[in-house]
Scaffold this motif. Sequence first.
Motif, mmCIF file in Angstrom:
data_model
loop_
_atom_site.group_PDB
_atom_site.id
_atom_site.type_symbol
_atom_site.label_atom_id
_atom_site.label_comp_id
_atom_site.label_asym_id
_atom_site.label_seq_id
_atom_site.Cartn_x
_atom_site.Cartn_y
_atom_site.Cartn_z
ATOM 1 N N PHE A 68 45.494 42.273 30.967
ATOM 2 C CA PHE A 68 46.343 41.629 31.976
ATOM 3 C C PHE A 68 45.481 41.127 33.121
ATOM 4 C CE2 PHE A 68 48.895 42.294 35.943
ATOM 5 C CZ PHE A 68 49.742 41.210 35.780
ATOM 6 N N THR A 69 45.856 39.970 33.689
ATOM 7 C CA THR A 69 45.100 39.362 34.783
ATOM 8 C C THR A 69 46.015 38.938 35.912
ATOM 9 O OG1 THR A 69 43.376 38.518 33.298
ATOM 10 C CG2 THR A 69 43.578 37.442 35.442
ATOM 11 N N ILE A 70 45.619 39.263 37.139
ATOM 12 C CA ILE A 70 46.218 38.657 38.333
ATOM 13 C C ILE A 70 45.175 37.724 38.920
ATOM 14 C CG2 ILE A 70 47.056 39.041 40.672
ATOM 15 C CD1 ILE A 70 48.180 41.666 39.832
ATOM 16 N N GLN A 71 45.566 36.482 39.198
ATOM 17 C CA GLN A 71 44.628 35.517 39.752
ATOM 18 C C GLN A 71 45.387 34.489 40.581
ATOM 19 O OE1 GLN A 71 42.945 33.854 36.144
ATOM 20 N NE2 GLN A 71 44.523 32.296 36.008
ATOM 21 N N GLY A 72 44.635 33.631 41.258
ATOM 22 C CA GLY A 72 45.244 32.568 42.045
ATOM 23 C C GLY A 72 44.667 32.508 43.440
ATOM 24 N N ASN A 73 45.115 31.520 44.201
ATOM 25 C CA ASN A 73 44.635 31.382 45.581
ATOM 26 C C ASN A 73 45.737 31.703 46.584
ATOM 27 O OD1 ASN A 73 46.307 29.179 45.318
ATOM 28 N ND2 ASN A 73 44.656 27.674 45.236
ATOM 29 N N GLY A 74 46.717 32.487 46.153
ATOM 30 C CA GLY A 74 47.832 32.836 47.019
ATOM 31 C C GLY A 74 47.627 34.144 47.752
ATOM 32 N N GLY A 105 38.730 50.087 32.421
ATOM 33 C CA GLY A 105 38.351 48.716 32.125
ATOM 34 C C GLY A 105 38.807 47.761 33.212
ATOM 35 N N ILE A 106 38.500 48.098 34.463
ATOM 36 C CA ILE A 106 39.011 47.354 35.618
ATOM 37 C C ILE A 106 37.936 46.424 36.161
ATOM 38 C CG2 ILE A 106 40.029 47.559 37.911
ATOM 39 C CD1 ILE A 106 41.710 48.749 35.584
ATOM 40 N N LYS A 107 38.324 45.173 36.421
ATOM 41 C CA LYS A 107 37.423 44.209 37.049
ATOM 42 C C LYS A 107 38.120 43.603 38.265
ATOM 43 C CE LYS A 107 34.878 42.960 32.839
ATOM 44 N NZ LYS A 107 33.632 43.640 33.276
ATOM 45 N N VAL A 108 37.468 43.710 39.413
ATOM 46 C CA VAL A 108 37.971 43.104 40.653
ATOM 47 C C VAL A 108 36.889 42.168 41.170
ATOM 48 C CG1 VAL A 108 38.786 43.516 42.998
ATOM 49 C CG2 VAL A 108 39.372 45.135 41.175
ATOM 50 N N ASN A 116 41.377 58.756 39.049
ATOM 51 C CA ASN A 116 41.438 58.966 37.592
ATOM 52 C C ASN A 116 41.229 57.664 36.818
ATOM 53 O OD1 ASN A 116 42.062 61.791 37.753
ATOM 54 N ND2 ASN A 116 44.147 61.247 38.324
ATOM 55 N N THR A 117 40.270 56.901 37.260
ATOM 56 C CA THR A 117 40.033 55.579 36.681
ATOM 57 C C THR A 117 38.564 55.436 36.301
ATOM 58 O OG1 THR A 117 41.861 54.572 37.876
ATOM 59 C CG2 THR A 117 40.120 53.102 37.157
ATOM 60 N N LYS A 118 38.322 54.863 35.115
ATOM 61 C CA LYS A 118 36.971 54.768 34.582
ATOM 62 C C LYS A 118 36.621 53.326 34.245
ATOM 63 C CE LYS A 118 37.429 59.391 32.571
ATOM 64 N NZ LYS A 118 37.372 60.217 31.341
ATOM 65 N N ASP A 119 35.318 53.077 34.193
ATOM 66 C CA ASP A 119 34.806 51.762 33.789
ATOM 67 C C ASP A 119 35.340 50.677 34.713
ATOM 68 O OD1 ASP A 119 33.596 53.074 31.623
ATOM 69 O OD2 ASP A 119 35.378 52.809 30.386
ATOM 70 N N VAL A 120 34.815 50.688 35.937
ATOM 71 C CA VAL A 120 35.299 49.801 36.994
ATOM 72 C C VAL A 120 34.142 48.960 37.518
ATOM 73 C CG1 VAL A 120 36.404 49.698 39.263
ATOM 74 C CG2 VAL A 120 37.038 51.505 37.650
ATOM 75 N N GLU A 121 34.407 47.676 37.759
ATOM 76 C CA GLU A 121 33.458 46.822 38.467
ATOM 77 C C GLU A 121 34.197 46.098 39.582
ATOM 78 O OE1 GLU A 121 29.985 43.473 37.707
ATOM 79 O OE2 GLU A 121 31.642 43.637 36.273
ATOM 80 N N ILE A 122 33.697 46.278 40.802
ATOM 81 C CA ILE A 122 34.257 45.605 41.979
ATOM 82 C C ILE A 122 33.128 44.791 42.593
ATOM 83 C CG2 ILE A 122 35.380 45.906 44.213
ATOM 84 C CD1 ILE A 122 36.310 48.663 43.215
ATOM 85 N N GLN A 123 33.321 43.484 42.721
ATOM 86 C CA GLN A 123 32.203 42.642 43.151
ATOM 87 C C GLN A 123 32.666 41.451 43.980
ATOM 88 O OE1 GLN A 123 30.498 39.963 40.220
ATOM 89 N NE2 GLN A 123 31.900 40.735 38.655
ATOM 90 N N ASN A 148 41.923 47.259 30.770
ATOM 91 C CA ASN A 148 41.401 45.895 30.678
ATOM 92 C C ASN A 148 42.186 44.970 31.605
ATOM 93 O OD1 ASN A 148 39.534 46.739 28.726
ATOM 94 N ND2 ASN A 148 40.971 46.330 27.065
ATOM 95 N N VAL A 149 42.135 45.323 32.880
ATOM 96 C CA VAL A 149 42.858 44.594 33.925
ATOM 97 C C VAL A 149 41.855 43.864 34.807
ATOM 98 C CG1 VAL A 149 44.283 44.851 35.992
ATOM 99 C CG2 VAL A 149 44.829 46.161 33.934
ATOM 100 N N THR A 150 42.165 42.606 35.133
ATOM 101 C CA THR A 150 41.340 41.817 36.042
ATOM 102 C C THR A 150 42.186 41.364 37.226
ATOM 103 O OG1 THR A 150 39.925 40.997 34.248
ATOM 104 C CG2 THR A 150 39.948 39.722 36.293
ATOM 105 N N VAL A 151 41.644 41.540 38.429
ATOM 106 C CA VAL A 151 42.272 41.014 39.641
ATOM 107 C C VAL A 151 41.221 40.163 40.341
ATOM 108 C CG1 VAL A 151 43.409 41.548 41.830
ATOM 109 C CG2 VAL A 151 43.745 43.048 39.850
ATOM 110 N N ARG A 152 41.519 38.871 40.545
ATOM 111 C CA ARG A 152 40.505 38.001 41.140
ATOM 112 C C ARG A 152 41.119 36.929 42.033
ATOM 113 N NH1 ARG A 152 38.987 35.740 35.202
ATOM 114 N NH2 ARG A 152 40.676 34.247 34.930
ATOM 115 N N ASP A 153 40.366 36.590 43.051
ATOM 116 C CA ASP A 153 40.577 35.408 43.903
ATOM 117 C C ASP A 153 41.706 35.541 44.919
ATOM 118 O OD1 ASP A 153 38.537 34.229 42.407
ATOM 119 O OD2 ASP A 153 39.933 33.304 41.015
#
Length: 483
Positions: free
Chosen positions: A171-177, A249-252, A273-280, A226-231
């Motif tokens: 799942f992905t959350i994205q956008g310029n809002g 499996g979190i990517k921010v 309680n969260t594993k495999d995270v990248e925040i950048q 396998n969640v992505t939050v960006r922008d």
Amino acid sequence: MRRNDKSSLLFVLIFLLIVSVTFSIMSVEARKHHTKKSKPRPHKHQKDKHGPEPDSRFPSPAPAPLPHYGSYNRTKSSIFDVLSFGAKGDGVSDDTKALIAAWKAACRVAGATVEIPSEFKFLIKPITLQGPCMPNLVLQIDGTLLAPPKVGSWPKSSLFQWINFKWLHNFTIQGNGIVDGQGFEWWGGSESNSIQLYVVTSHWQKKSKHIPEMKPTALRFYASYNVTVRDIKINNSPLCHLKFDSSGGIKVKNIHISSPENSPNTDGIHLQNTKDVEIQHSDIACGDDCVSIQTGCSNVHIHHINCGPGHGISLGGLGKDKSVACVSDIVVEKISLQNTLAGVRIKTWQGGIGSVKNVSFSSIQVSDVKVPIIIDQYYCDKHLCNNQTGAVAISGVEFNQIIGTYSVQPIHLACSNSVPCSDVDLIDIQLKPSSKYQSFQQALCWNSYGKSQAPLVPSSIDYCLRRDSGSVKRIARSREHMC
């Protein structure tokens, strides 16, 4: 009858028979010839390749149009705009049902997008958007999502979070809002003075009694992978802005989080309680920790973050009320901290159980940070906490290339008497007092074991760590099995 008469009659009969047979043959041949003319044979060299050549006298019928599977139609059919489900987008009308309807429809379609269109504001009450859904679902936020601004309009059963994402994969959350938590009333202030320090009047003191102790997180993910939050931008949450709980499996990436400096307990990103995270590559300015790492977290990589104002990057508080806390394999690097309470820190409660191990803080630039380096095994969020034996073991922690200015104290290592800190490395620490401030404290180092490596500024850091004989490491290892 005479012989001559008989011969003549026989001749006539034979002649008529011949004429009849000849006429029949000619009729058959004529029909064959007519059939061949209506279907002329193709040229020899086209017969196998292209089939029969069409008769030039009659135009061929146009072929039936094939179904169009182009990218435009396919994409269009997988976009679920909340306006199409009845949302008003005026910032006043309740658009919660429209968002839920769009979500449910999109959830059944692989690669679907729930669209929050630009130039609209959608007032959304507390909701749960849950799966499981078809893979590669996207929430495209180009407009603005608004939380209810009045504390009294929140149901008592929905104070834990505003928008809860549950049981999602890919799942992905994205956008310029913007995701706006409108938390001003929750903090004891109003939007008009949000940039300044809040002036607490007697009227507000009376009113503040009705603010619940529990405050909602803006965006929360639970049991999602396998969640992505960006922008996107997340502003003014009553409590945490973005929280991941029991997920992996979190990517921010490239998000912007903002709330006033004195908005209490408003963590930017909160992990539990969260594993495999990248925040950048994100900017975080809030009233509490820019990133807070709690128990059960491992394999977390945080890099290229601008933090401040706020409380810095924190592990903990861990082990409250004698609970088990387990954190491991954390890398924090290439961080810029400005005007924060702490730089990078580990904080645990007295009496806790478990361990923190394999933590690296490197390439940290600090500017006017009160205390850039902290390990505190006596953490207490009250004026007074009872002394307790036992602590969460802390081992394998590296502070490497922490450079810049401090406003109160360069380093604070306060480790437990019963469970000291072990394998703590201080490498290339260059911290100078800020010219903006006049009063400073000396470095504090208590029960910390490890090694240091020049350059070290101030020079007192060189005497901060004790040499470990091996007994301290054994204490730390004895706590690890609890995790």
